[in-house]
Design an enzyme around this catalytic site. Structure first.
Site, PDB file in Angstrom:
ATOM      1  N   ASN A 164       2.775  10.030 -14.529  1.00 38.65           N
ATOM      2  CA  ASN A 164       3.200  11.229 -13.806  1.00 38.65           C
ATOM      3  C   ASN A 164       2.072  11.862 -13.005  1.00 38.65           C
ATOM      4  O   ASN A 164       2.245  12.958 -12.468  1.00 38.65           O
ATOM      5  CB  ASN A 164       3.772  12.255 -14.787  1.00 38.65           C
ATOM      6  CG  ASN A 164       5.061  11.766 -15.401  1.00 38.65           C
ATOM      7  OD1 ASN A 164       5.837  11.071 -14.765  1.00 38.65           O
ATOM      8  ND2 ASN A 164       5.282  12.126 -16.662  1.00 38.65           N
ATOM      9  N   HIS A 207       9.878  11.764  -1.654  1.00 43.48           N
ATOM     10  CA  HIS A 207       9.249  11.751  -2.971  1.00 43.48           C
ATOM     11  C   HIS A 207       7.788  11.263  -2.933  1.00 43.48           C
ATOM     12  O   HIS A 207       6.886  11.913  -3.470  1.00 43.48           O
ATOM     13  CB  HIS A 207      10.070  10.880  -3.925  1.00 43.48           C
ATOM     14  CG  HIS A 207       9.448  10.714  -5.282  1.00 43.48           C
ATOM     15  ND1 HIS A 207       9.354  11.756  -6.183  1.00 43.48           N
ATOM     16  CD2 HIS A 207       8.869   9.637  -5.881  1.00 43.48           C
ATOM     17  CE1 HIS A 207       8.744  11.333  -7.287  1.00 43.48           C
ATOM     18  NE2 HIS A 207       8.445  10.050  -7.130  1.00 43.48           N
ATOM     19  N   HIS A 218       6.801  17.204  -7.764  1.00 47.21           N
ATOM     20  CA  HIS A 218       8.180  17.635  -8.014  1.00 47.21           C
ATOM     21  C   HIS A 218       8.383  19.089  -7.607  1.00 47.21           C
ATOM     22  O   HIS A 218       9.423  19.450  -7.074  1.00 47.21           O
ATOM     23  CB  HIS A 218       8.536  17.485  -9.498  1.00 47.21           C
ATOM     24  CG  HIS A 218       8.901  16.078  -9.889  1.00 47.21           C
ATOM     25  ND1 HIS A 218       8.801  15.631 -11.179  1.00 47.21           N
ATOM     26  CD2 HIS A 218       9.348  15.034  -9.161  1.00 47.21           C
ATOM     27  CE1 HIS A 218       9.176  14.359 -11.226  1.00 47.21           C
ATOM     28  NE2 HIS A 218       9.502  13.981 -10.010  1.00 47.21           N
ATOM     29  N   LYS A 231      13.096   2.061 -16.983  1.00 52.00           N
ATOM     30  CA  LYS A 231      13.827   3.323 -16.894  1.00 52.00           C
ATOM     31  C   LYS A 231      14.993   3.152 -15.934  1.00 52.00           C
ATOM     32  O   LYS A 231      14.822   2.702 -14.806  1.00 52.00           O
ATOM     33  CB  LYS A 231      12.923   4.423 -16.359  1.00 52.00           C
ATOM     34  CG  LYS A 231      12.074   5.075 -17.408  1.00 52.00           C
ATOM     35  CD  LYS A 231      11.482   6.336 -16.810  1.00 52.00           C
ATOM     36  CE  LYS A 231      10.520   7.013 -17.756  1.00 52.00           C
ATOM     37  NZ  LYS A 231       9.976   8.248 -17.167  1.00 52.00           N
ATOM     38  N   HIS A 254       2.806  14.012 -10.088  1.00 56.27           N
ATOM     39  CA  HIS A 254       4.244  14.293 -10.084  1.00 56.27           C
ATOM     40  C   HIS A 254       4.589  15.734 -10.437  1.00 56.27           C
ATOM     41  O   HIS A 254       5.648  16.218 -10.069  1.00 56.27           O
ATOM     42  CB  HIS A 254       4.983  13.334 -11.035  1.00 56.27           C
ATOM     43  CG  HIS A 254       5.200  11.970 -10.436  1.00 56.27           C
ATOM     44  ND1 HIS A 254       4.146  11.156 -10.063  1.00 56.27           N
ATOM     45  CD2 HIS A 254       6.322  11.295 -10.098  1.00 56.27           C
ATOM     46  CE1 HIS A 254       4.636  10.021  -9.563  1.00 56.27           C
ATOM     47  NE2 HIS A 254       5.948  10.084  -9.573  1.00 56.27           N
ATOM     48  N   ARG A 256      27.412  -3.109 -24.072  1.00 53.91           N
ATOM     49  CA  ARG A 256      26.189  -2.638 -24.755  1.00 53.91           C
ATOM     50  C   ARG A 256      24.942  -3.404 -24.338  1.00 53.91           C
ATOM     51  O   ARG A 256      24.031  -3.606 -25.147  1.00 53.91           O
ATOM     52  CB  ARG A 256      26.349  -2.707 -26.269  1.00 53.91           C
ATOM     53  CG  ARG A 256      27.467  -1.806 -26.800  1.00 53.91           C
ATOM     54  CD  ARG A 256      27.335  -1.509 -28.257  1.00 53.91           C
ATOM     55  NE  ARG A 256      28.500  -0.770 -28.710  1.00 53.91           N
ATOM     56  CZ  ARG A 256      29.630  -1.330 -29.130  1.00 53.91           C
ATOM     57  NH1 ARG A 256      29.734  -2.643 -29.178  1.00 53.91           N
ATOM     58  NH2 ARG A 256      30.633  -0.576 -29.521  1.00 53.91           N
ATOM     59  N   GLU A 286       8.066   6.116 -23.825  1.00 55.79           N
ATOM     60  CA  GLU A 286       7.565   7.369 -23.292  1.00 55.79           C
ATOM     61  C   GLU A 286       7.381   8.443 -24.351  1.00 55.79           C
ATOM     62  O   GLU A 286       7.977   9.512 -24.275  1.00 55.79           O
ATOM     63  CB  GLU A 286       8.514   7.885 -22.195  1.00 55.79           C
ATOM     64  CG  GLU A 286       7.839   8.939 -21.338  1.00 55.79           C
ATOM     65  CD  GLU A 286       8.663   9.311 -20.119  1.00 55.79           C
ATOM     66  OE1 GLU A 286       9.885   9.190 -20.153  1.00 55.79           O
ATOM     67  OE2 GLU A 286       8.042   9.710 -19.128  1.00 55.79           O
ATOM     68  N   LYS A 319       0.829  -0.761 -14.177  1.00 56.51           N
ATOM     69  CA  LYS A 319       1.931  -0.048 -14.811  1.00 56.51           C
ATOM     70  C   LYS A 319       2.361  -0.768 -16.087  1.00 56.51           C
ATOM     71  O   LYS A 319       2.670  -0.127 -17.099  1.00 56.51           O
ATOM     72  CB  LYS A 319       3.119   0.081 -13.851  1.00 56.51           C
ATOM     73  CG  LYS A 319       4.250   0.899 -14.468  1.00 56.51           C
ATOM     74  CD  LYS A 319       5.308   1.362 -13.497  1.00 56.51           C
ATOM     75  CE  LYS A 319       6.326   2.242 -14.230  1.00 56.51           C
ATOM     76  NZ  LYS A 319       7.446   2.646 -13.391  1.00 56.51           N
ATOM     77  N   ARG A 334       2.425   6.975 -21.607  1.00 56.86           N
ATOM     78  CA  ARG A 334       3.197   6.734 -20.396  1.00 56.86           C
ATOM     79  C   ARG A 334       3.216   7.944 -19.459  1.00 56.86           C
ATOM     80  O   ARG A 334       3.430   7.811 -18.259  1.00 56.86           O
ATOM     81  CB  ARG A 334       4.628   6.344 -20.787  1.00 56.86           C
ATOM     82  CG  ARG A 334       5.435   5.835 -19.632  1.00 56.86           C
ATOM     83  CD  ARG A 334       6.595   5.010 -20.136  1.00 56.86           C
ATOM     84  NE  ARG A 334       7.483   4.662 -19.058  1.00 56.86           N
ATOM     85  CZ  ARG A 334       8.421   3.726 -19.143  1.00 56.86           C
ATOM     86  NH1 ARG A 334       8.570   3.064 -20.262  1.00 56.86           N
ATOM     87  NH2 ARG A 334       9.188   3.458 -18.125  1.00 56.86           N
ATOM     88  N   GLU A 392       2.519   5.789  -4.248  1.00 58.95           N
ATOM     89  CA  GLU A 392       2.702   5.396  -5.662  1.00 58.95           C
ATOM     90  C   GLU A 392       1.815   4.194  -6.005  1.00 58.95           C
ATOM     91  O   GLU A 392       1.366   4.044  -7.140  1.00 58.95           O
ATOM     92  CB  GLU A 392       4.171   5.054  -5.945  1.00 58.95           C
ATOM     93  CG  GLU A 392       5.122   6.234  -5.877  1.00 58.95           C
ATOM     94  CD  GLU A 392       5.278   6.986  -7.205  1.00 58.95           C
ATOM     95  OE1 GLU A 392       4.577   6.665  -8.189  1.00 58.95           O
ATOM     96  OE2 GLU A 392       6.100   7.923  -7.243  1.00 58.95           O
TER      97      GLU A 392
END
Lengths: 374, 374
Positions: free
Chosen positions: B247, B269, B254, B146, B250, B124, B239, B229, B243, B188
């Site tokens: 994106n 990407h 995407h 993340k 993005h 955990r 998020e 960031k 946050r 980025e």
């Protein structure tokens, strides 16, 4: 229908309610849509529980306008595996649920642990609702946020902390449990009296028959156990300190479960905890920490409700004391080689004892071992 | 050896340092044992990175008295799977690491995401250290917590938030990257200037060649992106709001990755993000939110560093505008049917725009589509 008892679990942003009482499956949709309006849902359950309770729950959810996706798994401890975790994750994604939708666990500890883990990792954390159908799950899994699966290398070694948004503990459902399973759950319930609620333990001594029969006393006993656990968890959500108190009876208990190869015919978890709690009190008395009278009181109550309370209550032969100590030192709760035990100064006065000498544990095990010369 | 730049990521109890500079692999043991004395460790990496950097890291860890278990996986996006997650979890448990020991990710985004997820679920949550070896991972994965894997139903659909205890961004390692990959990571990096640091974007316009060459400017640029960031993440760790600014570029990006079937030969990407950022600025200008001059500045800078900045820079044919819109509305960041975009009022003035009409997006895509009559 009587109103449920509500226990609020205070964890700041992650606070939630536990509703405890009869008929809650039938009210699930109403309670859910009141708290999470417009939500969609998936129900994860096992084949046995589905046969007994799924239709009632579906009808209850329907009243709140919820038509859930259903994911049914095999019953049993082996379901807490990576393979079934992936199955649940895929089922939730296949139902196209979003992060704000709900994953519902309908079942005992296995289904609750596995489903909570899946809810904790799909889209990095979805809403989770517990509907525990065993007494053990109602008092133990309703509070704490521990989720997980087993690894071939040990039980509960993989998981996350993920708090539910709501717990519905339907006390009527417990009437379908085998009596032995109900008793095993009762051991965990009594544990909360022994940790830090002496009045609750005394109340159980006087009222346990009503808890077994059902009705208001059953709901109240479950509520009190949940309150007790919630107090501990609120002090230590991520298990870095006080939360270890919840392991009262578990060090000896796990060793006995290991020594009987987790053979449920000989010993189920709650029974191991019952014997473990009695031994923890007797061991504390031997160390002159607690009165022998308190140990006798614990033993007498466990005996009265029909639970095993000493090693000789386990059918079949046990490994010798040295081997039992080996199971204890292997336990995952042993931190960097030191022997940590939950001991007590008396009923409701448990505490965390670090650096307990292994030699004392061994002597104690020898003295109490049914098959060993004293 | 020059001292690394240190960026502190302020997340209360989960705060940690990012060290940025040359030669950090060789210092890993010193830095780790200073912060987590007596720890044991496992290193997770891929075959390509292992060939280039594992011996340097092992020698560096040895200096801190750490002899890690090594888990080496195949390189590539397909490694972000349940099967490899289980492999890493089992490897960490096989090494008998405890909760206070460390799991180290040595690699790019795939290894970082997968390893962080494994570290987040074994017992955990174990200690996690990131050693990102790509520019993209150094600016993007170092901050935010993340972690995750892909599902057959979509990318990054399964994971947890799990913050590292330490990030070592060795800027020298980046010299082994193919130039195209370095440029994709640079997109980025520039993104943080465009979100809310106009001075940083202006500095990059003047100093980008030094960032590509290496040295102090490279470390400083990475540090500034991490600071930017970290500011956003500190405001919104899980998020639920701000946050989403991360994106920027993005949504269009995407869609273009999907439209090219994630074929890295056509579009990686970071390149998708580059084109996406240029389109987000041009779209904002079309909606009279920002000046066309700002859109032109973004396009000019991306073009100067050698990045693609318009749809016609992608080799091969693209699906038509309607199909591209389809990819956008399928995107997991579309919440309950509403089209959410990150738009801008100018360089460094990005904001979250909800309920952007699909018709406006479609018209814009048609106007900018290389293969469609205007």
């Amino acid at each position: 229908m009587s109103e449920p008892v509500i226990v609020e679990v205070g964890l700041g942003e992650r606070a939630y309610d536990i509703l405890i009482g009869p008929g809650l499956l039938a009210r699930a949709g109403t309670e859910l849509s009141r708290r999470l309006p417009g939500t969609r849902a998936a129900v994860v359950t096992d084949q046995n529980v589905a046969a007994a309770h799924l239709e009632t729950l579906k009808a209850g959810l329907e009243k709140g306008g919820i038509q859930p996706a259903i994911i049914t798994l095999p019953a049993g401890e082996k379901t807490k595996s990576f393979a079934h975790l992936e199955e649940v994750v895929d089922g939730v994604l296949a139902a196209k649920l979003e992060r704000g939708d709900v994953v519902i666990a309908l079942g005992g500890g296995v289904i609750g642990d596995l489903t909570g883990f899946a809810a904790g990792i799909v889209r990095r954390g979805m809403n989770f609702v517990q509907i525990p159908t065993s007494l053990l799950a109602q008092v133990d899994s309703s509070v704490g946020g521990k989720t997980g699966i087993n690894s071939p290398r040990g039980k509960n070694l993989v998981g996350v902390f993920h708090q539910p948004k709501l717990v519905l503990a339907d006390t009527e459902v417990l009437d379908t449990l085998p009596i032995r399973e109900f008793r095993a759950g009762y051991a965990e319930l009594a544990k909360y009296g022994l940790i830090d609620r002496p009045d609750f333990f005394a109340w159980l001594e006087g009222n346990w028959t009503k808890v077994f029969v059902g009705g208001a006393e059953r709901a109240e006993a479950i509520a009190e156990a949940c309150r007790a656990k919630a107090d501990v968890v609120a002090r230590d959500e991520f298990e870095t300190g006080d939360r270890a108190l919840l392991n009262l009876g578990h060090t000896f208990g796990h060793a006995l479960e290991g020594a009987t190869q987790y053979d449920g015919a000989r010993l189920v978890h709650g029974e191991g905890v019952a014997i473990g709690m009695a031994l923890a009190h007797r061991f504390s008395a031997r160390l002159n920490l607690a009165s022998p009278d308190d140990a006798a009181r614990v033993e007498a109550h466990l005996h009265a409700v029909g639970l095993p309370w000493r090693m000789s209550d386990i059918p079949g032969e046990l490994p010798d004391a040295e081997a039992l100590l080996g199971f204890i030192t292997q336990d995952k709760k042993v931190s960097r080689g030191a022997l940590t035990f939950i001991l007590t100064r008396g009923i409701g006065q448990a505490f965390i004892a670090k650096d307990v000498p292994a030699s004392e544990v061994l002597s104690f095990l020898k003295e109490n071992h049914p098959g060993q010369p004293k």
